[in-house]
Enzyme design. Sequence first.
Site, PDB file in Angstrom:
ATOM      1  N   GLN A  52       0.837  -1.205   0.000  1.00 46.16           N
ATOM      2  CA  GLN A  52       0.000   0.000   0.000  1.00 46.16           C
ATOM      3  C   GLN A  52       0.871   1.255   0.000  1.00 46.16           C
ATOM      4  OE1 GLN A  52      -2.116  -1.047   3.544  1.00 46.16           O
ATOM      5  NE2 GLN A  52      -0.209  -1.407   4.639  1.00 46.16           N
ATOM      6  N   HIS A  83      -9.779   3.781  19.263  1.00 43.19           N
ATOM      7  CA  HIS A  83      -9.109   2.607  19.836  1.00 43.19           C
ATOM      8  C   HIS A  83      -9.728   2.165  21.160  1.00 43.19           C
ATOM      9  CE1 HIS A  83      -5.976   3.864  16.857  1.00 43.19           C
ATOM     10  NE2 HIS A  83      -6.086   2.586  16.608  1.00 43.19           N
ATOM     11  N   GLU A 107      -0.423   0.917  14.049  1.00 42.38           N
ATOM     12  CA  GLU A 107      -0.029   2.096  14.846  1.00 42.38           C
ATOM     13  C   GLU A 107       0.371   1.714  16.272  1.00 42.38           C
ATOM     14  OE1 GLU A 107      -3.165   1.635  13.672  1.00 42.38           O
ATOM     15  OE2 GLU A 107      -4.073   3.501  12.998  1.00 42.38           O
ATOM     16  N   GLY A 160      -2.869 -11.802   8.298  1.00 40.63           N
ATOM     17  CA  GLY A 160      -3.669 -12.239   9.437  1.00 40.63           C
ATOM     18  C   GLY A 160      -4.500 -13.479   9.140  1.00 40.63           C
ATOM     19  N   ASP A 179      -8.294  -5.162  13.278  1.00 40.82           N
ATOM     20  CA  ASP A 179      -8.124  -3.713  13.094  1.00 40.82           C
ATOM     21  C   ASP A 179      -7.376  -3.502  11.789  1.00 40.82           C
ATOM     22  OD1 ASP A 179      -8.006  -0.995  13.595  1.00 40.82           O
ATOM     23  OD2 ASP A 179      -6.251  -1.139  14.896  1.00 40.82           O
ATOM     24  N   PRO A 188      -4.823  -5.370   0.673  1.00 37.56           N
ATOM     25  CA  PRO A 188      -4.409  -6.553   1.433  1.00 37.56           C
ATOM     26  C   PRO A 188      -5.460  -7.107   2.402  1.00 37.56           C
ATOM     27  CG  PRO A 188      -3.425  -4.565   2.385  1.00 37.56           C
ATOM     28  CD  PRO A 188      -4.211  -4.125   1.165  1.00 37.56           C
TER      29      PRO A 188
HETATM   30  N1  SAM Z   1      -8.131   2.078  12.334  1.00 42.17           N
HETATM   31  C1  SAM Z   1      -7.960   1.725  11.010  1.00 42.17           C
HETATM   32  C2  SAM Z   1      -9.136   1.976  10.169  1.00 42.17           C
HETATM   33  O1  SAM Z   1     -10.156   1.383  10.368  1.00 42.17           O
HETATM   34  O2  SAM Z   1      -9.075   2.825   9.296  1.00 42.17           O
HETATM   35  C3  SAM Z   1      -7.170   0.470  10.821  1.00 42.17           C
HETATM   36  C4  SAM Z   1      -5.800   0.849  11.236  1.00 42.17           C
HETATM   37  S1  SAM Z   1      -4.453  -0.216  11.117  1.00 42.17           S
HETATM   38  C5  SAM Z   1      -3.162   0.906  10.633  1.00 42.17           C
HETATM   39  C6  SAM Z   1      -4.682  -1.150   9.659  1.00 42.17           C
HETATM   40  C7  SAM Z   1      -3.526  -2.107   9.401  1.00 42.17           C
HETATM   41  O3  SAM Z   1      -4.010  -3.309   8.838  1.00 42.17           O
HETATM   42  C8  SAM Z   1      -2.481  -1.590   8.438  1.00 42.17           C
HETATM   43  O4  SAM Z   1      -1.299  -1.334   9.111  1.00 42.17           O
HETATM   44  C9  SAM Z   1      -2.337  -2.698   7.392  1.00 42.17           C
HETATM   45  O5  SAM Z   1      -1.020  -2.917   6.962  1.00 42.17           O
HETATM   46  C10 SAM Z   1      -2.916  -3.887   8.152  1.00 42.17           C
HETATM   47  N2  SAM Z   1      -3.416  -4.979   7.309  1.00 42.17           N
HETATM   48  C11 SAM Z   1      -4.125  -4.874   6.157  1.00 42.17           C
HETATM   49  N3  SAM Z   1      -4.385  -6.093   5.664  1.00 42.17           N
HETATM   50  C12 SAM Z   1      -3.839  -7.002   6.524  1.00 42.17           C
HETATM   51  C13 SAM Z   1      -3.767  -8.406   6.551  1.00 42.17           C
HETATM   52  N4  SAM Z   1      -4.292  -9.146   5.563  1.00 42.17           N
HETATM   53  N5  SAM Z   1      -3.138  -8.999   7.598  1.00 42.17           N
HETATM   54  C14 SAM Z   1      -2.573  -8.247   8.584  1.00 42.17           C
HETATM   55  N6  SAM Z   1      -2.593  -6.898   8.598  1.00 42.17           N
HETATM   56  C15 SAM Z   1      -3.223  -6.287   7.591  1.00 42.17           C
END
Ligand code: SAM
Length: 330
Positions: A52, A83, A107, A160, A179, A188
Amino acid sequence: MTNTPGPGPAERCLVLEPAEGIEGWFIEKHAPYTGHVYGVKKTIYKARTPFQEIAILDLHYYGKTLVLDGKIQSSEDSEWIYHEALVHPVLLAHERPERVLIIGGGEGATAREVLRHRTVRAVEMVEIDIMVYEACKRFLPEFHGGAFDDVRFSLIVGDGRRFLEALAGRPTYDVVIIDVTDPLEGGPSYLLYTREFYEVVKSALRPGGLMVTQAEDINTQPELSVPTISIYRTARAVFPIVRYYRCWVPSFDGEWAFVVGSTGPDPAALTPEEVEKRLKERGVKGLRFYTPEVHASLFALPKYLKDMLENYPRGFVIEDGRPVYVYSGS
Ligand code: SAM
């Protein structure tokens, strides 16, 4: 008559004035004909990762903000609302959460909230993008608040869904917190909103375990609320107890939803007295948003929203072969 000075022209039209210190405008498009405009004080960091596009911006009014693929993830002004709302309802609904899994959460603020509970002995965070973790650790230390250095915390870099599938149905966690980023086509995370994925999450829960997922924004126009309605209906196809709740997050420009899937405890049935008691027993301190009264209010849904969740015909059960996507802005 006293002549009280009213707001000057610059105060009345703050948004329209060419304010000092604007590096540029950041526009987050929510749908083809709507979005939100933010004045950027400064770009702190920008990078393209294998997964991304990352930007860390300093926004007027909202402060330091993580943006992934053009979507705000969290901002200094209100990340604590999001959060705290994500974490505490499910953690308190569980009688004794000891082992917690976070999927995404780069984060570190979700981990920060989980670690406030002294029953918690281990928090594992599976984050797909090491570059998000590293950038947040470096530029957003207020967000993780030291969580990454807590001995109970561990980071797993990976997807995940694959991580949970590798557990092959071994009940391992008391609480799973999802999250992840919005489900963008080609992004992703869109396979982390499907019925098949929730089945895998359920199989990883110990008896009495719960999961919670961020569940997108709510709009009074149902056609703009298809993702949130569908996430709710998908969880309902898998878990015996499902609750939908929401709160206002200023930097998201609206109300944000969360969906709980539980194999036992019902977070909506927790009384304010029980919430208070559990917060004390677990030594949870330093909250700015969540209180026993707020807990109850989160689950009170207005009539239009209940109608939409139950009856809007375009909402559906999300499946791997029939994913839901949010508007990408392009
Ligand atoms: N609070 C946020 C929102 O709802 O807008 C979510 C925040 S958090 C930064 C989202 C994280 O999910 C990102 O750091 C991203 O890299 C991670 N992410 C996305 N797809 C994922 C996956 N398949 N497995 C693990 N992490 C993932």
